[in-house]
Design an enzyme around this catalytic site. Structure first.
Site, short mmCIF file in Angstrom:
data_model
loop_
_atom_site.label_atom_id
_atom_site.label_comp_id
_atom_site.label_asym_id
_atom_site.label_seq_id
_atom_site.Cartn_x
_atom_site.Cartn_y
_atom_site.Cartn_z
N HIS A 1 0.85 -1.20 0.00
CA HIS A 1 0.00 0.00 0.00
C HIS A 1 0.89 1.26 0.00
O HIS A 1 0.63 2.21 -0.73
CB HIS A 1 -0.87 0.05 1.26
CG HIS A 1 -1.91 -1.02 1.36
ND1 HIS A 1 -2.12 -1.75 2.51
CD2 HIS A 1 -2.83 -1.47 0.47
CE1 HIS A 1 -3.11 -2.62 2.31
NE2 HIS A 1 -3.55 -2.47 1.08
N SER B 1 -3.08 -7.88 2.87
CA SER B 1 -3.28 -7.73 4.31
C SER B 1 -3.64 -9.08 4.94
O SER B 1 -3.21 -9.38 6.05
CB SER B 1 -4.39 -6.72 4.59
OG SER B 1 -4.04 -5.45 4.08
N LYS C 1 -18.71 -5.85 8.22
CA LYS C 1 -17.55 -6.75 8.35
C LYS C 1 -16.56 -6.16 9.34
O LYS C 1 -16.05 -5.05 9.15
CB LYS C 1 -16.89 -6.87 6.97
CG LYS C 1 -16.24 -8.21 6.70
CD LYS C 1 -15.83 -8.31 5.25
CE LYS C 1 -14.38 -7.94 5.04
NZ LYS C 1 -13.97 -7.87 3.64
#
Ligand code: PNS
Length: 161
Positions: free
Chosen positions: A19, A130, A43
């Site tokens: 990222h 991730s 979520k």
């Protein structure tokens, strides 16, 4: 229409070096880049949205034209409300293509004025995500090279607890 402001949206649960690579490169292309963390009400992730924002804040200190924010709801609405007309997404391997195509097509349908720009991920981070980072961290693997130092520290304390 000018193309000076861009948004780099995502879940960032947590921020990885992949990222950061995109953020740094995008910062060279646009006058202002906002890293926007999706607040997903359905979520729950490992890190809270506040923690994700804090971790990003810590890494962008040396990038004056980059800021971090969070958003709820549609990304195109966030763009409209913030006068942003470019969405940046990183493309890793070919496996990203279909998912990214869906998001980009939907966003274009919702607002054709907002353009999605894809940046090819540095090959060093082509297979980094991730989820993979969390999995490795959970089992005590070495994540030093793939996440910022503070993220590494926070991951360790999450899994220690
Ligand atoms: O890091 P991610 O999880 O791949 O990011 C996905 C994200 C946040 C860019 C995407 O899910 C999103 O923009 N969600 C907000 C809701 C929305 O606008 N949906 C319509 C496009 S799919």
């Amino acid at each position: 229409m000018s193309r000076n402001k861009a948004v780099y949206p995502g879940s960032f649960d947590p921020l990885t070096n992949g990222h950061m690579d995109i953020i740094r490169r995008a910062a060279k292309l646009y006058e202002e880049v906002t890293v926007a963390v999706l607040v997903n009400t359905t979520k729950s992730g490992l890190f809270t949205f506040e923690e994700r924002v804090e971790l990003i804040e810590n890494e962008i200190k040396d990038l004056p034209n980059v800021k971090v924010d969070s958003f709820v709801g549609l990304l195109v609405d966030y763009c409209k409300n913030n006068d942003i007309d470019v969405i940046i997404r990183g493309l890793r391997a070919i496996s990203d293509y279909e998912y990214e195509m869906q998001i980009a097509q939907m966003n274009r349908t919702l607002n054709p004025e907002v353009e999605t720009v894809f940046m090819m991920t540095n090959t060093k981070y082509s297979f980094l995500s991730s989820s993979i980072v969390k999995e490795v961290a959970r089992f005590g693997g070495n994540i030093k090279e793939i996440v910022p130092a503070l993220v590494q520290e926070k991951l360790k304390s999450k899994y220690r607890g």
